[in-house]
Scaffold this motif. Structure first.
Motif: not given
Length: 127
Positions: A82-83, A79-80, A51, A48, A87
Motif C-alpha cells: 500500500q505504501q 502495508t508495504k 491503510e 488512505q 508513493e
C-alpha cells in the motif's frame, strides 16, 4: 473553452493564428491534466482508506487484489504494498501538477499576447 474572434475588421496573421491554435491545444491538454489529477487524488483517498483498513485488521488475514487475482498476505506485506503504491501515485500526481503549472504559464503568456493584439475582439475565457 472556445476561442472567438468577433466580427470586426481584425487582420489575423499566420503567426496570430498559430498562437490561437497553440492556446487552444494547451487548453485542451490542461483539461485532460485536471481530469487525470482528480483521478489520482481519488486513488490516493482510496489508498488512505486501505491503510486504515489494514491497521484495523488486527493481524487477521488480508487479501491483496492484483489484477484479477486475490492473494493472501500478512499485515506487513499489505502495508508495504500500500505504501509503495501510494508513493508512486503521489509522485505521478506531483509530476502532472508540475506539467499543468507549465501549461497554465504558457497559456497565460499566450493570453496576454492575444488580448494585447486583439483586445475585446477575442474571447479566451472559459464558458
Amino acid at each position: 473553452m472556445s476561442v472567438k474572434v468577433t466580427r470586426q475588421d481584425t487582420e489575423i496573421s499566420r503567426e496570430d493564428q498559430q498562437k490561437i491554435n497553440a492556446f487552444s491545444k494547451l487548453n485542451m491538454r490542461s483539461h485532460e491534466y485536471r481530469k487525470d489529477i482528480k483521478a489520482l487524488k481519488e486513488k490516493l483517498d482510496a489508498l488512505q482508506d486501505a491503510e486504515q483498513m489494514i491497521e484495523e485488521s488486527f493481524g487477521e488475514g488480508l487479501k491483496l487484489q492484483i489484477g484479477e487475482a486475490l492473494i493472501d498476505v500478512d499485515e506487513e506485506t499489505a502495508t508495504k504494498y500500500q505504501q509503495k503504491i501510494m508513493e508512486e501515485t503521489q509522485e505521478e500526481l506531483e509530476k502532472l501538477q508540475d506539467q499543468l503549472d507549465e501549461i497554465e504559464n504558457e497559456m497565460k503568456n499566450l493570453k496576454s499576447y492575444l488580448y494585447a493584439r486583439f483586445g475585446t475582439a477575442i474571447n479566451l475565457e472559459e464558458e
